[in-house]
Every structure is written in C-alpha cells, then in structure tokens.
Design a protein around this motif. Structure first.
Motif, PDB file in Angstrom:
ATOM      1  N   LYS A   1      -7.298  15.411  -2.022  1.00 51.94           N
ATOM      2  CA  LYS A   1      -8.518  14.639  -1.745  1.00 51.94           C
ATOM      3  C   LYS A   1      -8.409  13.227  -2.298  1.00 51.94           C
ATOM      4  O   LYS A   1      -8.816  12.255  -1.635  1.00 51.94           O
ATOM      5  N   ASP A   2      -7.873  13.095  -3.509  1.00 50.63           N
ATOM      6  CA  ASP A   2      -7.702  11.773  -4.108  1.00 50.63           C
ATOM      7  C   ASP A   2      -6.727  10.928  -3.292  1.00 50.63           C
ATOM      8  O   ASP A   2      -6.936   9.726  -3.106  1.00 50.63           O
ATOM      9  N   LEU A   3      -5.660  11.556  -2.801  1.00 53.04           N
ATOM     10  CA  LEU A   3      -4.683  10.844  -1.979  1.00 53.04           C
ATOM     11  C   LEU A   3      -5.335  10.345  -0.694  1.00 53.04           C
ATOM     12  O   LEU A   3      -5.137   9.188  -0.305  1.00 53.04           O
ATOM     13  N   GLN A   4      -6.115  11.200  -0.053  1.00 52.40           N
ATOM     14  CA  GLN A   4      -6.790  10.799   1.185  1.00 52.40           C
ATOM     15  C   GLN A   4      -7.741   9.635   0.932  1.00 52.40           C
ATOM     16  O   GLN A   4      -7.788   8.678   1.709  1.00 52.40           O
TER      17      GLN A   4
ATOM     18  N   ALA B   1       3.615   5.835  -5.538  1.00 56.74           N
ATOM     19  CA  ALA B   1       3.548   5.935  -7.005  1.00 56.74           C
ATOM     20  C   ALA B   1       2.421   6.882  -7.422  1.00 56.74           C
ATOM     21  O   ALA B   1       2.587   7.708  -8.326  1.00 56.74           O
ATOM     22  N   PHE B   2       1.269   6.769  -6.759  1.00 59.07           N
ATOM     23  CA  PHE B   2       0.131   7.644  -7.037  1.00 59.07           C
ATOM     24  C   PHE B   2       0.502   9.100  -6.765  1.00 59.07           C
ATOM     25  O   PHE B   2       0.250   9.987  -7.587  1.00 59.07           O
ATOM     26  N   LEU B   3       1.129   9.338  -5.626  1.00 60.05           N
ATOM     27  CA  LEU B   3       1.522  10.698  -5.247  1.00 60.05           C
ATOM     28  C   LEU B   3       2.557  11.259  -6.217  1.00 60.05           C
ATOM     29  O   LEU B   3       2.462  12.422  -6.628  1.00 60.05           O
ATOM     30  N   ASP B   4       3.523  10.440  -6.607  1.00 63.22           N
ATOM     31  CA  ASP B   4       4.537  10.896  -7.573  1.00 63.22           C
ATOM     32  C   ASP B   4       3.902  11.281  -8.907  1.00 63.22           C
ATOM     33  O   ASP B   4       4.290  12.283  -9.520  1.00 63.22           O
ATOM     34  N   ALA B   5       2.928  10.481  -9.356  1.00 63.53           N
ATOM     35  CA  ALA B   5       2.245  10.784 -10.618  1.00 63.53           C
ATOM     36  C   ALA B   5       1.478  12.109 -10.521  1.00 63.53           C
ATOM     37  O   ALA B   5       1.536  12.938 -11.440  1.00 63.53           O
TER      38      ALA B   5
ATOM     39  N   ALA C   1       0.836  -1.207   0.000  1.00 70.44           N
ATOM     40  CA  ALA C   1       0.000   0.000   0.000  1.00 70.44           C
ATOM     41  C   ALA C   1       0.870   1.257   0.000  1.00 70.44           C
ATOM     42  O   ALA C   1       0.576   2.218  -0.721  1.00 70.44           O
ATOM     43  N   ASP C   2       1.947   1.249   0.777  1.00 68.61           N
ATOM     44  CA  ASP C   2       2.851   2.404   0.802  1.00 68.61           C
ATOM     45  C   ASP C   2       3.457   2.644  -0.580  1.00 68.61           C
ATOM     46  O   ASP C   2       3.544   3.787  -1.036  1.00 68.61           O
ATOM     47  N   THR C   3       3.868   1.559  -1.246  1.00 67.36           N
ATOM     48  CA  THR C   3       4.452   1.670  -2.585  1.00 67.36           C
ATOM     49  C   THR C   3       3.429   2.211  -3.572  1.00 67.36           C
ATOM     50  O   THR C   3       3.739   3.105  -4.375  1.00 67.36           O
ATOM     51  N   ASP C   4       2.212   1.674  -3.524  1.00 69.17           N
ATOM     52  CA  ASP C   4       1.152   2.140  -4.426  1.00 69.17           C
ATOM     53  C   ASP C   4       0.828   3.614  -4.199  1.00 69.17           C
ATOM     54  O   ASP C   4       0.657   4.382  -5.151  1.00 69.17           O
TER      55      ASP C   4
END
Length: 167
Positions: free
Chosen positions: A107-110, A49-53, A43-46
């Motif tokens: 919001k998407d990150l949360q 990756a989401f945050l970096d994008a 989950a941390d890796t995913d």
C-alpha cells in the motif's frame, strides 16, 4: 428502390471520405518519452530505494522468525506441551506480522508511486496536448499500444520530447 440504394451508397462514400480527410492522426512513443524524462528516472530511483528498504525490513523480520523456528524446533522435545503451544502461537504471530508488513509495504509503495508519477504524467499529458493543438492533430495514439492495428499518421515523439526539453 434501386435509385435510393445508389443514392444511399453515394452519401455513405462522401461522408466516409470527408471524415477520413478531416481527421489528422499521429502516434507517440509514450514509454520512450517517459523513460527519457529526468523526473521519471529520479522517481524510479526513489521508488526502488523505498522498495529495497521495505524488503530489507521484511527480510530481517522473516530471518528472525526463521531463527526462532529453528531454535524452537530443536528445543521442542525438551519443553512442555504448554511451552511448545505458546511458542507455536508466537511463531504464528510473527507470520501474521510479516504478512501485515507486506500488505502495508504494498500500500505504501502504491501511494508513493501515485505521488511520484502523478506530476510526471500530468506534465507529459500537457505536452502531448500542446503539441496536438499546435500541430492540428485530432488523435495521438501510443505507438506501442497493442490496440493499435494500423499506424499511418505522423509520429509526434520528437515534438513532445522537444516540448519537454529532452533529447
């Protein structure tokens, strides 16, 4: 009156001693267990990756805005007041879009964190509850909590990790 005071003190002492004996306490290193869970690592890796994008998207938009700002600043003396005003409005719109992108990304990150970590937290809580019931613990406290002033109970970290099948 003196007899009543002595009797009251004796009752308080008996109740205190019986309550202290009745409670079985333990601590667990929640962060240690969480960080050892493969589900959390994934989950941390995913999420990273989401945050970096998202950050790359925002940076791309910000860089494009900076390039336009530089271009418009250099061309401003050669343009009319109306053209410069229109360009200022365009730059303002880009700034607003970047701010909206940042808000949406937050919001998407949360939401992504809630979806990713919800099942992990439930699994950990279920394991802690199972260990507590099996071992007869009445309380299990986080060993790393700042609110913990005194720790003398058994450590349930190893049992929780065993329950989860991790070392």
């Amino acid at each position: 009156m003196k007899k009543l005071s002595v009797l009251f003190a004796a009752v308080i002492m008996v109740v205190s001693v019986s309550m202290a004996k009745a409670q079985k306490l333990a601590t667990v290193d929640l962060m240690g267990v969480l960080n050892a869970m493969p589900e959390k690592k994934k989950a941390d890796t995913d999420i990273k990756a989401f945050l970096d994008a998202k950050q790359a998207e925002i940076k791309k938009k910000a860089d494009a805005g900076q390039a336009k700002l530089k271009q418009y600043s250099e061309e401003a003396p050669k343009k009319t007041a109306d053209e410069n005003k229109a360009r200022e409005a365009e730059l303002q719109k880009i700034q607003e879009e970047i701010a909206q992108m940042q808000d949406k990304a937050q919001k998407d990150l949360q939401a992504k964190q809630d979806v990713a970590f919800g099942p992990i937290e439930k699994k950990l809580n279920d394991a802690i509850e199972k260990v507590a019931k099996a071992s007869g613990y009445e309380f299990i406290m986080d060993a790393n909590s700042a609110a913990l002033v005194y720790k003398s109970g058994a450590d349930a970290t190893a049992a929780v990790k065993k329950e989860l099948g991790i070392n």
